[in-house]
Design an enzyme around this catalytic site. Structure first.
Site, PDB file in Angstrom:
ATOM      1  N   ILE A 146       0.882  -1.164   0.000  1.00 53.97           N
ATOM      2  CA  ILE A 146       0.000   0.000   0.000  1.00 53.97           C
ATOM      3  C   ILE A 146       0.924   1.219   0.000  1.00 53.97           C
ATOM      4  CG2 ILE A 146      -0.295  -0.209   2.510  1.00 53.97           C
ATOM      5  CD1 ILE A 146      -3.054   1.129   2.155  1.00 53.97           C
ATOM      6  N   TYR A 147       1.042   1.865  -1.151  1.00 50.37           N
ATOM      7  CA  TYR A 147       2.009   2.942  -1.330  1.00 50.37           C
ATOM      8  C   TYR A 147       1.355   4.168  -1.969  1.00 50.37           C
ATOM      9  CZ  TYR A 147       5.879  -0.303  -0.387  1.00 50.37           C
ATOM     10  OH  TYR A 147       6.742  -1.190   0.200  1.00 50.37           O
ATOM     11  N   ILE A 148       1.793   5.341  -1.509  1.00 44.20           N
ATOM     12  CA  ILE A 148       1.351   6.623  -2.052  1.00 44.20           C
ATOM     13  C   ILE A 148       2.586   7.443  -2.410  1.00 44.20           C
ATOM     14  CG2 ILE A 148       0.069   8.772  -1.625  1.00 44.20           C
ATOM     15  CD1 ILE A 148      -1.751   6.354  -1.690  1.00 44.20           C
ATOM     16  N   LEU A 157      -5.080   9.574   1.315  1.00 40.98           N
ATOM     17  CA  LEU A 157      -5.172   8.607   0.218  1.00 40.98           C
ATOM     18  C   LEU A 157      -4.859   7.196   0.711  1.00 40.98           C
ATOM     19  CD1 LEU A 157      -3.443  10.641  -2.649  1.00 40.98           C
ATOM     20  CD2 LEU A 157      -5.858  10.573  -2.005  1.00 40.98           C
ATOM     21  N   GLY A 158      -3.917   7.099   1.661  1.00 39.42           N
ATOM     22  CA  GLY A 158      -3.628   5.791   2.247  1.00 39.42           C
ATOM     23  C   GLY A 158      -4.839   5.234   2.973  1.00 39.42           C
ATOM     24  N   ASN A 185      10.145   1.639  10.370  1.00 39.15           N
ATOM     25  CA  ASN A 185       9.281   2.583   9.652  1.00 39.15           C
ATOM     26  C   ASN A 185       8.158   3.036  10.588  1.00 39.15           C
ATOM     27  OD1 ASN A 185       7.716   4.038   7.867  1.00 39.15           O
ATOM     28  ND2 ASN A 185       7.725   2.481   6.252  1.00 39.15           N
ATOM     29  N   TYR A 192      -0.954   2.296  10.563  1.00 40.30           N
ATOM     30  CA  TYR A 192      -1.721   1.061  10.720  1.00 40.30           C
ATOM     31  C   TYR A 192      -2.352   0.957  12.107  1.00 40.30           C
ATOM     32  CZ  TYR A 192       0.413  -0.308   6.310  1.00 40.30           C
ATOM     33  OH  TYR A 192       0.815  -0.342   5.009  1.00 40.30           O
TER      34      TYR A 192
END
Length: 221
Positions: A146-148, A157-158, A185, A192
């Site tokens: 899941i990347y923006i 957007l995430g 990270n 999350y």
């Protein structure tokens, strides 16, 4: 005779600007600096800069776009904390056209783009069943990626992609979603956690020749 003179005088004064149209005159225009005109300009400006956002399923003819967004977002996320050699090795192994095509054709994997004004700014990859990268229950769904784009982060957007993952999980009637996130990270871990995920295990993630530790996190449905 007196009435004619008075009427002529009124016309003369009106033409010179001494008499103004009445407030009931339907043809009266607002001067450009009135509050009403400023409000109208503000509303037009708002409409001009609206950016339609949508999540769409990735099709096979979009492989080149998928490869580009995959490589760019991975580099933006991990390049500063890893060697160039390890980065290049990972990119070659996981983001070649051949590898992405194989994943896209897997019926147990699902790719989605998130777009703004028809421009791809991020993506999502989900796995179920045997496509999951770690052994899990059959009734589980993995968020593998899941990347923006960095330029579009901070715009929820995430969260939109997370909502898409939850929607698919409910359609598949799974019991929980899970994912792996690098222990170094904290930004991703915090995201999350805000979405309701909790850590339940760890695994080793190989990036080039570097063995890294990922936290495994899950969200019960």
């Amino acid at each position: 005779m007196k009435k004619i003179i008075l009427f002529s005088l009124a016309l003369f004064l009106l033409s010179c600007g001494s008499l103004q149209p009445t407030k009931n005159n339907p043809k009266k225009e607002l001067p450009p600096n009135t509050a009403s005109n400023k409000y109208a300009k503000k509303e037009i400006s708002k409409r001009k800069f609206v950016h339609p956002m949508e999540v769409i399923k990735v099709e096979e003819h979009q492989l080149a776009v998928l490869q580009e967004i995959s490589r760019v977002t991975f580099i933006e996320t991990y390049a500063q904390a890893n060697t160039e050699a390890d980065m290049q090795a990972y990119l070659a192994a996981h983001f070649s056209i051949e590898q992405l095509q194989k994943e896209l054709q897997n019926p147990a994997s699902y790719f989605y783009f998130i777009q703004i004004d028809k421009q791809v700014v991020g993506y999502l990859k989900l796995n179920v069943g045997e496509a999951q990268t770690e052994p899990q229950e059959v009734a589980a769904l993995e968020i593998e990626r899941i990347y923006i784009l960095k330029s579009h982060q901070g715009k929820q957007l995430g969260q939109r992609l997370h909502e898409k993952a939850v929607q698919i999980a409910k359609q598949k009637k799974v019991n929980y979603l899970w994912l792996g996130v690098w222990e170094k990270n904290p930004k991703a871990i915090g995201f999350y956690q805000r979405m309701g995920f909790v850590a339940f295990d760890k695994h080793i993630f190989k990036l080039g020749d570097d063995l890294q530790t990922d936290l495994l996190m899950k969200l019960e449905l």
